[in-house]
Design a protein around this motif. Structure first.
Motif, PDB file in Angstrom:
ATOM      1  N   ALA A 105       0.821  -1.210   0.000  1.00  0.00           N
ATOM      2  CA  ALA A 105       0.000   0.000   0.000  1.00  0.00           C
ATOM      3  C   ALA A 105       0.857   1.262   0.000  1.00  0.00           C
ATOM      4  O   ALA A 105       0.405   2.325  -0.453  1.00  0.00           O
ATOM      5  N   GLU A 106       2.085   1.174   0.496  1.00  0.00           N
ATOM      6  CA  GLU A 106       2.951   2.350   0.523  1.00  0.00           C
ATOM      7  C   GLU A 106       3.336   2.805  -0.876  1.00  0.00           C
ATOM      8  O   GLU A 106       3.589   3.991  -1.104  1.00  0.00           O
ATOM      9  N   PHE A 107       3.409   1.885  -1.842  1.00  0.00           N
ATOM     10  CA  PHE A 107       3.735   2.263  -3.208  1.00  0.00           C
ATOM     11  C   PHE A 107       2.554   2.957  -3.898  1.00  0.00           C
ATOM     12  O   PHE A 107       2.745   3.620  -4.909  1.00  0.00           O
ATOM     13  N   TYR A 108       1.352   2.776  -3.354  1.00  0.00           N
ATOM     14  CA  TYR A 108       0.160   3.398  -3.930  1.00  0.00           C
ATOM     15  C   TYR A 108      -0.282   4.615  -3.124  1.00  0.00           C
ATOM     16  O   TYR A 108      -1.363   5.146  -3.357  1.00  0.00           O
ATOM     17  N   SER A 109       0.537   5.051  -2.204  1.00  0.00           N
ATOM     18  CA  SER A 109       0.171   6.189  -1.372  1.00  0.00           C
ATOM     19  C   SER A 109       0.107   7.464  -2.219  1.00  0.00           C
ATOM     20  O   SER A 109       0.934   7.688  -3.107  1.00  0.00           O
ATOM     21  N   ASP A 110      -0.886   8.314  -1.950  1.00  0.00           N
ATOM     22  CA  ASP A 110      -1.054   9.558  -2.699  1.00  0.00           C
ATOM     23  C   ASP A 110      -0.625  10.783  -1.908  1.00  0.00           C
ATOM     24  O   ASP A 110      -1.020  11.908  -2.221  1.00  0.00           O
ATOM     25  N   ASP A 111       0.204  10.580  -0.878  1.00  0.00           N
ATOM     26  CA  ASP A 111       0.668  11.698  -0.069  1.00  0.00           C
ATOM     27  C   ASP A 111       2.045  12.199  -0.492  1.00  0.00           C
ATOM     28  O   ASP A 111       2.704  12.932   0.250  1.00  0.00           O
ATOM     29  N   GLY A 112       2.490  11.790  -1.679  1.00  0.00           N
ATOM     30  CA  GLY A 112       3.786  12.218  -2.173  1.00  0.00           C
ATOM     31  C   GLY A 112       4.909  11.252  -1.894  1.00  0.00           C
ATOM     32  O   GLY A 112       6.027  11.434  -2.401  1.00  0.00           O
ATOM     33  N   LEU A 113       4.656  10.222  -1.090  1.00  0.00           N
ATOM     34  CA  LEU A 113       5.684   9.242  -0.741  1.00  0.00           C
ATOM     35  C   LEU A 113       5.549   7.947  -1.538  1.00  0.00           C
ATOM     36  O   LEU A 113       6.378   7.052  -1.378  1.00  0.00           O
ATOM     37  N   GLY A 114       4.501   7.838  -2.348  1.00  0.00           N
ATOM     38  CA  GLY A 114       4.299   6.631  -3.136  1.00  0.00           C
ATOM     39  C   GLY A 114       5.082   6.676  -4.440  1.00  0.00           C
ATOM     40  O   GLY A 114       5.938   7.535  -4.662  1.00  0.00           O
ATOM     41  N   CYS A 115       4.800   5.717  -5.305  1.00  0.00           N
ATOM     42  CA  CYS A 115       5.456   5.622  -6.610  1.00  0.00           C
ATOM     43  C   CYS A 115       4.385   5.742  -7.692  1.00  0.00           C
ATOM     44  O   CYS A 115       3.457   4.926  -7.744  1.00  0.00           O
ATOM     45  N   GLU A 116       4.494   6.742  -8.554  1.00  0.00           N
ATOM     46  CA  GLU A 116       3.439   7.028  -9.526  1.00  0.00           C
ATOM     47  C   GLU A 116       3.268   5.904 -10.546  1.00  0.00           C
ATOM     48  O   GLU A 116       2.192   5.755 -11.120  1.00  0.00           O
ATOM     49  N   ILE A 117       4.325   5.132 -10.797  1.00  0.00           N
ATOM     50  CA  ILE A 117       4.242   4.090 -11.822  1.00  0.00           C
ATOM     51  C   ILE A 117       3.287   2.983 -11.398  1.00  0.00           C
ATOM     52  O   ILE A 117       2.598   2.390 -12.243  1.00  0.00           O
ATOM     53  N   PHE A 118       3.213   2.688 -10.110  1.00  0.00           N
ATOM     54  CA  PHE A 118       2.382   1.575  -9.645  1.00  0.00           C
ATOM     55  C   PHE A 118       0.907   1.788  -9.960  1.00  0.00           C
ATOM     56  O   PHE A 118       0.286   0.937 -10.609  1.00  0.00           O
ATOM     57  N   PRO A 119       0.277   2.881  -9.524  1.00  0.00           N
ATOM     58  CA  PRO A 119      -1.143   3.055  -9.882  1.00  0.00           C
ATOM     59  C   PRO A 119      -1.360   3.258 -11.369  1.00  0.00           C
ATOM     60  O   PRO A 119      -2.445   2.942 -11.885  1.00  0.00           O
ATOM     61  N   ALA A 120      -0.361   3.780 -12.085  1.00  0.00           N
ATOM     62  CA  ALA A 120      -0.508   3.955 -13.533  1.00  0.00           C
ATOM     63  C   ALA A 120      -0.476   2.623 -14.266  1.00  0.00           C
ATOM     64  O   ALA A 120      -1.102   2.475 -15.312  1.00  0.00           O
ATOM     65  N   ALA A 121       0.250   1.646 -13.715  1.00  0.00           N
ATOM     66  CA  ALA A 121       0.386   0.352 -14.389  1.00  0.00           C
ATOM     67  C   ALA A 121      -0.708  -0.632 -14.004  1.00  0.00           C
ATOM     68  O   ALA A 121      -1.226  -1.362 -14.863  1.00  0.00           O
ATOM     69  N   MET A 122      -1.077  -0.669 -12.718  1.00  0.00           N
ATOM     70  CA  MET A 122      -2.000  -1.714 -12.259  1.00  0.00           C
ATOM     71  C   MET A 122      -2.614  -1.302 -10.926  1.00  0.00           C
ATOM     72  O   MET A 122      -1.954  -0.658 -10.111  1.00  0.00           O
ATOM     73  N   ALA A 123      -3.846  -1.698 -10.716  1.00  0.00           N
ATOM     74  CA  ALA A 123      -4.514  -1.386  -9.462  1.00  0.00           C
ATOM     75  C   ALA A 123      -3.936  -2.227  -8.325  1.00  0.00           C
ATOM     76  O   ALA A 123      -3.439  -3.336  -8.531  1.00  0.00           O
ATOM     77  N   GLN A 124      -4.014  -1.692  -7.128  1.00  0.00           N
ATOM     78  CA  GLN A 124      -3.441  -2.375  -5.968  1.00  0.00           C
ATOM     79  C   GLN A 124      -4.126  -3.716  -5.719  1.00  0.00           C
ATOM     80  O   GLN A 124      -3.450  -4.718  -5.437  1.00  0.00           O
ATOM     81  N   ARG A 125      -5.433  -3.763  -5.813  1.00  0.00           N
ATOM     82  CA  ARG A 125      -6.157  -5.024  -5.585  1.00  0.00           C
ATOM     83  C   ARG A 125      -5.791  -6.053  -6.640  1.00  0.00           C
ATOM     84  O   ARG A 125      -5.721  -7.250  -6.360  1.00  0.00           O
ATOM     85  N   ARG A 126      -5.543  -5.593  -7.864  1.00  0.00           N
ATOM     86  CA  ARG A 126      -5.152  -6.517  -8.933  1.00  0.00           C
ATOM     87  C   ARG A 126      -3.770  -7.097  -8.671  1.00  0.00           C
ATOM     88  O   ARG A 126      -3.524  -8.291  -8.914  1.00  0.00           O
ATOM     89  N   VAL A 127      -2.841  -6.298  -8.183  1.00  0.00           N
ATOM     90  CA  VAL A 127      -1.496  -6.791  -7.845  1.00  0.00           C
ATOM     91  C   VAL A 127      -1.581  -7.867  -6.765  1.00  0.00           C
ATOM     92  O   VAL A 127      -0.947  -8.921  -6.868  1.00  0.00           O
ATOM     93  N   LYS A 128      -2.361  -7.620  -5.732  1.00  0.00           N
ATOM     94  CA  LYS A 128      -2.499  -8.605  -4.652  1.00  0.00           C
ATOM     95  C   LYS A 128      -3.124  -9.895  -5.173  1.00  0.00           C
ATOM     96  O   LYS A 128      -2.717 -10.993  -4.793  1.00  0.00           O
ATOM     97  N   PHE A 129      -4.104  -9.765  -6.066  1.00  0.00           N
ATOM     98  CA  PHE A 129      -4.763 -10.942  -6.623  1.00  0.00           C
ATOM     99  C   PHE A 129      -3.788 -11.772  -7.453  1.00  0.00           C
ATOM    100  O   PHE A 129      -3.737 -13.002  -7.338  1.00  0.00           O
ATOM    101  N   LEU A 130      -2.997 -11.124  -8.306  1.00  0.00           N
ATOM    102  CA  LEU A 130      -2.040 -11.849  -9.146  1.00  0.00           C
ATOM    103  C   LEU A 130      -0.954 -12.516  -8.310  1.00  0.00           C
ATOM    104  O   LEU A 130      -0.516 -13.631  -8.619  1.00  0.00           O
ATOM    105  N   LEU A 131      -0.517 -11.866  -7.252  1.00  0.00           N
ATOM    106  CA  LEU A 131       0.498 -12.472  -6.395  1.00  0.00           C
ATOM    107  C   LEU A 131      -0.043 -13.717  -5.696  1.00  0.00           C
ATOM    108  O   LEU A 131       0.700 -14.665  -5.441  1.00  0.00           O
ATOM    109  N   ARG A 132      -1.339 -13.719  -5.377  1.00  0.00           N
ATOM    110  CA  ARG A 132      -1.939 -14.911  -4.768  1.00  0.00           C
ATOM    111  C   ARG A 132      -2.048 -16.056  -5.770  1.00  0.00           C
ATOM    112  O   ARG A 132      -1.970 -17.224  -5.389  1.00  0.00           O
ATOM    113  N   CYS A 133      -2.217 -15.726  -7.045  1.00  0.00           N
ATOM    114  CA  CYS A 133      -2.418 -16.757  -8.068  1.00  0.00           C
ATOM    115  C   CYS A 133      -1.132 -17.167  -8.782  1.00  0.00           C
ATOM    116  O   CYS A 133      -1.148 -18.110  -9.586  1.00  0.00           O
ATOM    117  N   LEU A 134      -0.031 -16.494  -8.526  1.00  0.00           N
ATOM    118  CA  LEU A 134       1.196 -16.729  -9.279  1.00  0.00           C
ATOM    119  C   LEU A 134       1.805 -18.075  -8.925  1.00  0.00           C
ATOM    120  O   LEU A 134       2.080 -18.365  -7.752  1.00  0.00           O
TER     121      LEU A 134
END
Length: 304
Positions: A105-134
């Motif tokens: 969740a820290e990479f998706y933070s919108d307080d200036g401390l996150g990483c803009e590429i993460f929300p631009a590439a994939m949603a946070q819930r989708r990342v968690k789902f793919l990691l569970r299925c990998l």
């Protein structure tokens, strides 16, 4: 020659200059288009190779999704090779930013401390789902393979990874051999406990990397004592060291290694059989470490 004829000649020369300029520009554009086509051909070839490598991962992830998630939503839709590669790219990016101890969740933070590429590439819930299925192997045959191989879940992936590391980059003249403990507290047959490590529980991994660029040349996961079969290997210090240096045999490189790997016999073997020099610390309490056996212990310097 009258003024009219002179003007016609001047216009003809001007037309010739314009035509020559257009022809040169057309030639340059043609060359650029040909270069782009060549680049596209190379890119298509690389893409085909990558798709072949990740096709099994994609298939297993989709099979697991069908078996566990009946209700289909934007988060639980089937994946493809492009999305798997994007997920691995995000994981690489997180590693490059030393995010091993961060929550996703820290990479998706919108307080200036996150990483803009993460929300631009994939949603946070989708990342968690793919990691569970990998998954990196056929889950239907895993139990059969585990009867002979403790590393059955990732064996094929590790073989392909090591092959690709050697294909895409040639390490320099100086390499480093070391071990690391990847933090892990889940269920695993070969999970280790090392009290002097920051993460006391984890998976032990031997790595050979370039000393200047830190590019990984070869990895080996310590899988514990294997059962009798094709995957039973010698885990002694000398065997592990020689196995990790085997792909560099005869290259004349220099290997810097930790004291766990080092011994006089091991260094002599690498120099004599594989033409590899060694820079390392030799422990005085190891019998094979005594370089000059004719000297008594009291005459040996303390750092030997």
């Amino acid at each position: 020659m009258c003024s009219y004829e002179r003007e016609v000649k001047r216009l003809e020369r001007l037309a010739d200059e314009v035509n020559s300029d257009e022809l040169s520009q057309l030639t340059e554009s043609d060359n650029e288009s040909l270069a782009d086509e060549d680049h596209n051909l190379v890119s298509d070839h690389e893409l085909d190779t990558e798709q072949e490598s990740f096709s099994d991962v994609e298939e297993q992830a989709n099979l697991l999704r069908r078996s566990r998630y009946i209700k289909i939503s934007t988060t639980t839709t089937e994946t493809n090779t492009t999305e798997i590669m994007a997920l691995l790219g995000l994981l690489y990016l997180a590693g490059s930013q030393h995010g091993g101890r961060k929550h996703i969740a820290e990479f998706y933070s919108d307080d200036g401390l996150g990483c803009e590429i993460f929300p631009a590439a994939m949603a946070q819930r989708r990342v968690k789902f793919l990691l569970r299925c990998l998954r990196f192997d056929d889950t239907n045959t895993r139990e059969v393979r585990k009867s002979q191989d403790n590393l059955a879940a990732v064996r094929e992936m590790m073989i392909k990874f090591n092959e690709q590391c050697k294909v895409h980059y040639s390490v320099g003249e100086y390499v480093t051999l070391d071990e690391m403990l990847l933090a892990f507290r889940g269920r695993c047959r070969f999970k280790m406990y090392i009290p002097n490590k920051p993460n006391k529980y984890g998976l032990k991994v031997f790595s050979m990397v370039d000393s200047r660029t830190f590019y990984t040349s070869h990895l080996e996961i310590y899988a514990g004592t294997q059962l009798e079969g094709p995957f039973k290997i010698d885990n002694s210090t000398a065997a592990v060291t020689e196995r990790m240096c085997m792909h560099l045999s005869g290259s004349g490189r220099n290997v810097t290694m930790d004291r766990w790997f080092t011994g006089y016999k091991i260094a002599s073997l690498l120099l004599r059989e594989h033409r590899l020099t060694v820079v390392a610390t030799i422990r005085a309490n190891r019998r094979s470490s005594i370089v000059m056996p004719v000297l008594e212990r009291k005459w040996l310097p303390r750092h030997v």
